[in-house]
Write a protein that holds these residues in place. Structure first.
Motif, PDB file in Angstrom:
ATOM      1  N   ILE A   1       1.029  -1.032  -0.324  1.00  0.00           N
ATOM      2  CA  ILE A   1       0.000  -0.042   0.412  1.00  0.00           C
ATOM      3  C   ILE A   1       0.972   1.343   0.237  1.00  0.00           C
ATOM      4  O   ILE A   1       0.661   1.873  -0.610  1.00  0.00           O
ATOM      5  CB  ILE A   1      -0.671  -0.001   1.182  1.00  0.00           C
ATOM      6  CG1 ILE A   1      -1.988  -1.530   0.933  1.00  0.00           C
ATOM      7  CG2 ILE A   1      -1.567   1.365   1.880  1.00  0.00           C
ATOM      8  CD1 ILE A   1      -2.633  -1.591   2.800  1.00  0.00           C
ATOM      9  N   LEU A   2       1.547   1.364   1.051  1.00  0.00           N
ATOM     10  CA  LEU A   2       2.505   1.994   1.278  1.00  0.00           C
ATOM     11  C   LEU A   2       3.763   2.337   0.075  1.00  0.00           C
ATOM     12  O   LEU A   2       3.933   4.220   0.025  1.00  0.00           O
ATOM     13  CB  LEU A   2       3.229   2.314   2.721  1.00  0.00           C
ATOM     14  CG  LEU A   2       1.923   2.134   3.930  1.00  0.00           C
ATOM     15  CD1 LEU A   2       2.787   2.086   5.084  1.00  0.00           C
ATOM     16  CD2 LEU A   2       1.043   4.117   3.335  1.00  0.00           C
TER      17      LEU A   2
ATOM     18  N   LEU B   1       5.744   6.651   4.967  1.00  0.00           N
ATOM     19  CA  LEU B   1       5.245   6.097   6.392  1.00  0.00           C
ATOM     20  C   LEU B   1       3.760   5.918   6.826  1.00  0.00           C
ATOM     21  O   LEU B   1       3.460   4.777   7.662  1.00  0.00           O
ATOM     22  CB  LEU B   1       5.955   7.135   8.233  1.00  0.00           C
ATOM     23  CG  LEU B   1       5.795   6.773   9.073  1.00  0.00           C
ATOM     24  CD1 LEU B   1       6.288   5.848   9.113  1.00  0.00           C
ATOM     25  CD2 LEU B   1       5.785   7.917  10.079  1.00  0.00           C
ATOM     26  N   THR B   2       3.466   6.809   6.418  1.00  0.00           N
ATOM     27  CA  THR B   2       1.728   6.232   6.427  1.00  0.00           C
ATOM     28  C   THR B   2       0.966   7.443   4.710  1.00  0.00           C
ATOM     29  O   THR B   2       1.198   8.236   4.468  1.00  0.00           O
ATOM     30  CB  THR B   2       1.099   6.332   7.775  1.00  0.00           C
ATOM     31  OG1 THR B   2      -0.928   6.173   7.600  1.00  0.00           O
ATOM     32  CG2 THR B   2       0.916   8.725   8.130  1.00  0.00           C
ATOM     33  N   ASN B   3       0.090   6.573   4.802  1.00  0.00           N
ATOM     34  CA  ASN B   3      -0.900   7.744   4.325  1.00  0.00           C
ATOM     35  C   ASN B   3      -1.814   8.293   4.389  1.00  0.00           C
ATOM     36  O   ASN B   3      -3.524   8.568   3.790  1.00  0.00           O
ATOM     37  CB  ASN B   3      -0.910   6.766   2.342  1.00  0.00           C
ATOM     38  CG  ASN B   3      -2.435   5.435   2.750  1.00  0.00           C
ATOM     39  OD1 ASN B   3      -2.679   5.397   3.811  1.00  0.00           O
ATOM     40  ND2 ASN B   3      -2.862   4.726   1.851  1.00  0.00           N
ATOM     41  N   PHE B   4      -2.674   7.469   5.650  1.00  0.00           N
ATOM     42  CA  PHE B   4      -3.238   8.483   5.900  1.00  0.00           C
ATOM     43  C   PHE B   4      -2.370  10.114   6.217  1.00  0.00           C
ATOM     44  O   PHE B   4      -1.614  10.256   6.378  1.00  0.00           O
ATOM     45  CB  PHE B   4      -3.371   8.543   8.004  1.00  0.00           C
ATOM     46  CG  PHE B   4      -3.916   7.403   8.034  1.00  0.00           C
ATOM     47  CD1 PHE B   4      -5.532   6.779   7.756  1.00  0.00           C
ATOM     48  CD2 PHE B   4      -3.374   6.476   7.888  1.00  0.00           C
ATOM     49  CE1 PHE B   4      -6.575   5.830   8.301  1.00  0.00           C
ATOM     50  CE2 PHE B   4      -3.795   4.395   8.705  1.00  0.00           C
ATOM     51  CZ  PHE B   4      -5.026   4.939   8.448  1.00  0.00           C
TER      52      PHE B   4
ATOM     53  N   ALA C   1      -2.844   2.928   5.981  1.00  0.00           N
ATOM     54  CA  ALA C   1      -2.036   1.638   6.236  1.00  0.00           C
ATOM     55  C   ALA C   1      -1.444   2.874   6.987  1.00  0.00           C
ATOM     56  O   ALA C   1      -0.384   3.997   6.414  1.00  0.00           O
ATOM     57  CB  ALA C   1      -1.494   1.184   5.389  1.00  0.00           C
ATOM     58  N   ALA C   2      -0.250   2.255   8.006  1.00  0.00           N
ATOM     59  CA  ALA C   2       0.619   3.177   8.356  1.00  0.00           C
ATOM     60  C   ALA C   2       1.862   2.367   9.219  1.00  0.00           C
ATOM     61  O   ALA C   2       1.636   1.158  10.011  1.00  0.00           O
ATOM     62  CB  ALA C   2       0.160   4.012   9.311  1.00  0.00           C
TER      63      ALA C   2
ATOM     64  N   VAL D   1       9.588   0.672   9.798  1.00  0.00           N
ATOM     65  CA  VAL D   1      10.740   1.508   8.826  1.00  0.00           C
ATOM     66  C   VAL D   1      12.027   0.946   9.346  1.00  0.00           C
ATOM     67  O   VAL D   1      12.691   0.319   8.144  1.00  0.00           O
ATOM     68  CB  VAL D   1      10.142   2.627   9.100  1.00  0.00           C
ATOM     69  CG1 VAL D   1      11.141   3.383   7.401  1.00  0.00           C
ATOM     70  CG2 VAL D   1       8.875   2.670   8.210  1.00  0.00           C
ATOM     71  N   VAL D   2      12.514   0.381  10.163  1.00  0.00           N
ATOM     72  CA  VAL D   2      13.910   0.598  10.231  1.00  0.00           C
ATOM     73  C   VAL D   2      14.280  -1.110  10.058  1.00  0.00           C
ATOM     74  O   VAL D   2      15.487  -1.018   9.362  1.00  0.00           O
ATOM     75  CB  VAL D   2      14.014   0.677  11.962  1.00  0.00           C
ATOM     76  CG1 VAL D   2      15.274   0.085  11.956  1.00  0.00           C
ATOM     77  CG2 VAL D   2      14.404   2.557  12.174  1.00  0.00           C
TER      78      VAL D   2
END
Length: 418
Positions: free
Chosen positions: A12-13, A62-65, A84-85, A91-92
């Motif tokens: 998603i991201l 990081l997020t698409n919010f 999603a987030a 991420v790391v």
């Protein structure tokens, strides 16, 4: 969090991040130290460094919010999409795992804005900080900063990231007000000025003290969306020129509007910006930065749009035939650089080589000069091109015809290989 959910988030991201093109990694000099990870040389994008190397980056949000409702953005709050987030640690971990598998050499991290600018920016910075300090990661990191975030967070971001970008999004303030009325252009310009001053200050400290920390060693960049509003190429390039001069930007990226959303403020869904317009803007940008062309020489009120069928350097030459022909054995470097078919390396080779004797067509060809273009605009130590009195229209037709013939010949060769 199970692996399937992480994969779902990544799909998603990473897909949402594909619309941001400002992720080239040129300019960083970060070196691996203390046996750390990396060396700055589905989510993976390929970009190129200044020396031409292809570099793979993990490119994600990081997020698409997002709290904003920008008309052109697929992640706008009113768009009915799957959200999603990632957590900071996710991420790391993704970055480290992808690097260990030799999938990537660095990270490009952007984000929708949730809660507010500082809340989002703090998490972007924390990703970079954890990679650098906890994992000794020395690969390339590019953070897309959040307009409106505090100077303290911008400062901290520069200590851990190689490049920072503050995206203008629309070429003009009027365009931003039309399509993103919640956003303020001043919030985008302010951090550019702050980053410029910090980069200059740290560079000076580095000259005086080798152990001084680096601050965004690959500089700052920005991105503008073209075609979502009605700005001409002249307006776009004048805007870029001003930002290069005021903020020492490394790059301005031009992203053709992708019609994925229906909105009465936007062009129709079937009116995608042609890729060639992006290419022409990049070529014009290159002329401004490396060939010392002024914007008004490339585009002006009587010629506000770049030609789509020929590159801007050739377009300028055809509109200024009184400057030509140029004698490559006598002309200065700046004039030689204005000849279509002669690039930076070829021009410097010409100036160096002619000290040892006059150059002819064959020698120019060996130096990388594209004679199919340049021959209409230069003279050398060979018989002059026989049709020197051609009009600009005739020269254009000859060059286009020769390019088409070469394309067809290469296509035929490719077909014969199978």
């Amino acid at each position: 969090m199970n692996a399937d959910r992480i994969t779902e988030k990544l799909n998603i991201l990473a897909d949402a991040a594909k619309y941001d093109v400002s992720c080239a990694s040129s300019g960083s000099k970060r070196q691996n130290k203390n046996k750390g990870l990396g060396n700055a040389s589905n989510g993976i994008c390929h970009t190129y460094t200044e020396d031409g190397r292809c570099v793979s980056l993990l490119k994600i949000l990081l997020t698409n919010f997002c709290i904003y409702d920008c008309a052109y953005c697929v992640s706008r709050k009113s768009n009915d999409i799957q959200r999603a987030a990632f957590t900071v640690q996710e991420v790391v971990d993704l970055t480290i795992n992808f690097y260990r598998r030799n999938y990537i050499e660095g990270l490009f991290l952007s984000s929708g804005i949730f809660k507010d600018a500082d809340y989002t920016m703090e998490r972007l910075v924390l990703v970079a900080k954890k990679l650098r300090t906890e994992h000794n990661f020395n690969g390339y990191i590019h953070l897309k900063t959040i307009p409106g975030a505090s100077d303290e967070l911008m400062h901290e971001a520069g200590l851990y990231a190689d490049r920072l970008s503050v995206n203008l999004e629309m070429p003009t303030e009027q365009g931003l007000k039309l399509l993103a009325p919640d956003k303020n252009r001043a919030d985008m310009i302010k951090p550019m000025g702050f980053l410029k001053n910090e980069i200059v200050q740290y560079a000076e400290e580095k000259k005086a003290l080798k152990k001084a920390p680096m601050f965004a060693p690959a500089g700052q960049s920005t991105q503008v969306i073209i075609g979502a509003t009605k700005e001409t190429d002249q307006e776009v390039l004048h805007n870029s020129d001003q930002f290069y001069k005021k903020f020492n930007l490394k790059r301005v990226y031009y992203s053709g509007y992708v019609p994925v959303l229906s909105d009465n403020r936007l062009p129709a869904l079937n009116t995608a910006v042609p890729m060639v317009r992006e290419n022409r803007l990049y070529q014009a940008d290159w002329l401004m930065r490396f060939y010392h062309f002024k914007v008004d020489e490339i585009v002006n009120p009587s010629h506000p749009l770049l030609d789509l069928d020929i590159d801007p350097k050739l377009s300028w030459a055809l509109r200024n035939l009184h400057v030509f022909p140029v004698d490559v054995n006598k002309a200065d470097l700046q004039l030689i650089l204005r000849v279509p078919g002669i690039g930076l390396q070829s021009a410097n080779r010409i100036v160096s080589a002619r000290q040892f004797g006059k150059l002819n067509w064959e020698q120019l060809k060996k130096m990388g000069v594209a004679l199919n273009r340049a021959r209409y605009f230069i003279t050398c130590n060979s018989p002059s091109f026989e049709s020197r009195d051609l009009t600009g229209t005739a020269i254009k037709q000859y060059i286009l015809a020769e390019s088409q013939s070469k394309y067809l010949k290469n296509s035929s060769i490719q077909l014969n290989l199978f």
